[in-house]
Structures are given as C-alpha cells and as structure tokens.
Design a protein around this motif. Structure first.
Motif, short mmCIF file in Angstrom:
data_model
loop_
_atom_site.label_atom_id
_atom_site.label_comp_id
_atom_site.label_asym_id
_atom_site.label_seq_id
_atom_site.Cartn_x
_atom_site.Cartn_y
_atom_site.Cartn_z
N LEU A 174 1.04 -1.04 -0.54
CA LEU A 174 -0.48 0.13 -0.16
C LEU A 174 0.91 1.19 -0.25
O LEU A 174 0.94 2.08 -0.99
CB LEU A 174 -1.04 -0.03 0.98
CG LEU A 174 -1.66 1.28 1.48
CD1 LEU A 174 -2.86 1.12 0.33
CD2 LEU A 174 -2.21 1.09 2.77
N LEU A 175 1.83 1.45 1.12
CA LEU A 175 2.99 2.38 0.95
C LEU A 175 3.69 2.26 -0.20
O LEU A 175 3.84 3.69 -1.06
CB LEU A 175 3.44 2.21 2.00
CG LEU A 175 2.30 2.45 3.97
CD1 LEU A 175 3.50 2.59 4.80
CD2 LEU A 175 2.05 3.65 2.93
N ALA A 176 3.66 1.93 -1.20
CA ALA A 176 4.66 1.54 -2.21
C ALA A 176 3.96 1.84 -3.65
O ALA A 176 4.61 2.12 -4.34
CB ALA A 176 5.03 0.42 -2.50
N THR A 177 2.10 2.23 -3.48
CA THR A 177 1.69 2.87 -4.44
C THR A 177 2.19 4.37 -4.81
O THR A 177 2.48 5.05 -4.01
CB THR A 177 0.48 2.90 -4.23
OG1 THR A 177 0.03 3.63 -3.05
CG2 THR A 177 -0.21 1.53 -3.76
N PRO A 178 1.85 4.64 -6.25
CA PRO A 178 1.83 6.25 -6.12
C PRO A 178 1.23 7.27 -5.64
O PRO A 178 1.97 8.32 -5.21
CB PRO A 178 1.92 6.12 -7.97
CG PRO A 178 1.58 4.34 -8.14
CD PRO A 178 1.37 4.17 -7.35
N TRP A 179 -0.05 6.61 -5.18
CA TRP A 179 -0.41 7.65 -4.33
C TRP A 179 0.58 7.81 -2.83
O TRP A 179 0.42 9.46 -2.52
CB TRP A 179 -1.78 7.37 -4.09
CG TRP A 179 -3.21 8.55 -4.12
CD1 TRP A 179 -3.80 9.32 -4.10
CD2 TRP A 179 -2.91 9.00 -2.40
NE1 TRP A 179 -4.01 10.21 -3.86
CE2 TRP A 179 -3.64 10.04 -2.68
CE3 TRP A 179 -2.43 8.14 -1.15
CZ2 TRP A 179 -4.41 10.04 -0.84
CZ3 TRP A 179 -3.07 8.76 0.05
CH2 TRP A 179 -3.58 9.93 -0.10
N PHE A 180 0.08 6.88 -2.16
CA PHE A 180 0.87 7.08 -1.09
C PHE A 180 2.62 7.65 -1.12
O PHE A 180 2.90 8.83 -0.36
CB PHE A 180 1.38 5.67 -0.48
CG PHE A 180 -0.06 5.54 0.26
CD1 PHE A 180 -0.60 6.75 2.32
CD2 PHE A 180 -1.11 4.69 -0.08
CE1 PHE A 180 -1.37 6.09 2.39
CE2 PHE A 180 -2.25 4.19 0.99
CZ PHE A 180 -2.96 5.27 1.98
N MET B 4 9.53 11.80 -5.20
CA MET B 4 8.65 11.67 -6.56
C MET B 4 8.29 11.36 -7.82
O MET B 4 9.92 12.40 -7.94
CB MET B 4 7.66 12.82 -5.73
CG MET B 4 6.69 13.41 -6.21
SD MET B 4 5.48 14.84 -5.81
CE MET B 4 7.30 15.95 -5.51
N GLY B 5 8.03 10.51 -8.34
CA GLY B 5 8.01 10.77 -9.04
C GLY B 5 7.30 11.85 -10.27
O GLY B 5 6.33 12.85 -9.97
#
Length: 90
Positions: A52-58, A77-78
């Motif tokens: 969950l924490l590896a998702t782009p949103w988080f 941040m990508g």
C-alpha cells in the motif's frame, strides 16, 4: 494475552504494533507488546502496509508532506521531464 488477529497466545511477542504505520509518521500511537503476535505483525507489514505504501499515491503524499520512513528517508516523487519524455524521481 491473545493476538487481536489470529487469537494465538502472544504473550512472548516482542514487536510493538503501530496503529498507524511508522512510515506515515506515527511514532507514538502503538498497541502494547503482546497485543499482536509477531507473525501477524510481520504479515501485515509485508503483505498489506508495504504494498500500500509503495503505491504512487502514497509515495507522492509522503513525499509532498516530508514524511520519512523508518530509516529517515523521504520517498522520492516521480515525475516526467518536460520535452525529454523520460521519468525522473524528484
């Protein structure tokens, strides 16, 4: 004491379960030792919190708010480099 998840005897558990993950900045809201069995703590860290924490949103939210992980690092941040059509970590 019994684990709140699997109901196994967790009196010998050594880990402290954070109600909100440390990776979201929580250092103080924890359950007492033994409330969660060590195996359950490890399972949730690997299979639930980690992905969950590896998702782009988080990753973006944590980077924007300067929330460090356990090692004190802010996740990059990508972004997209304009005109170059390539991704970059900011």
């Amino acid at each position: 004491m019994r684990c709140i998840f699997c109901k196994s005897d967790s009196t010998r558990s050594r880990s402290v379960e954070h109600i909100i993950p440390e990776s979201l900045g929580n250092r103080e809201h924890v359950l007492p030792r033994g409330a969660v069995y060590d195996t359950c703590t490890n399972y949730f860290a690997r299979k639930v919190e980690g992905p969950l924490l590896a998702t782009p949103w988080f990753r973006h939210a944590r980077s924007r708010q300067w929330i460090p992980n356990k090692r004190g690092l802010i996740p990059p941040m990508g972004g997209l480099v304009p005109g170059a059509r390539m991704n970059a970590d900011v």
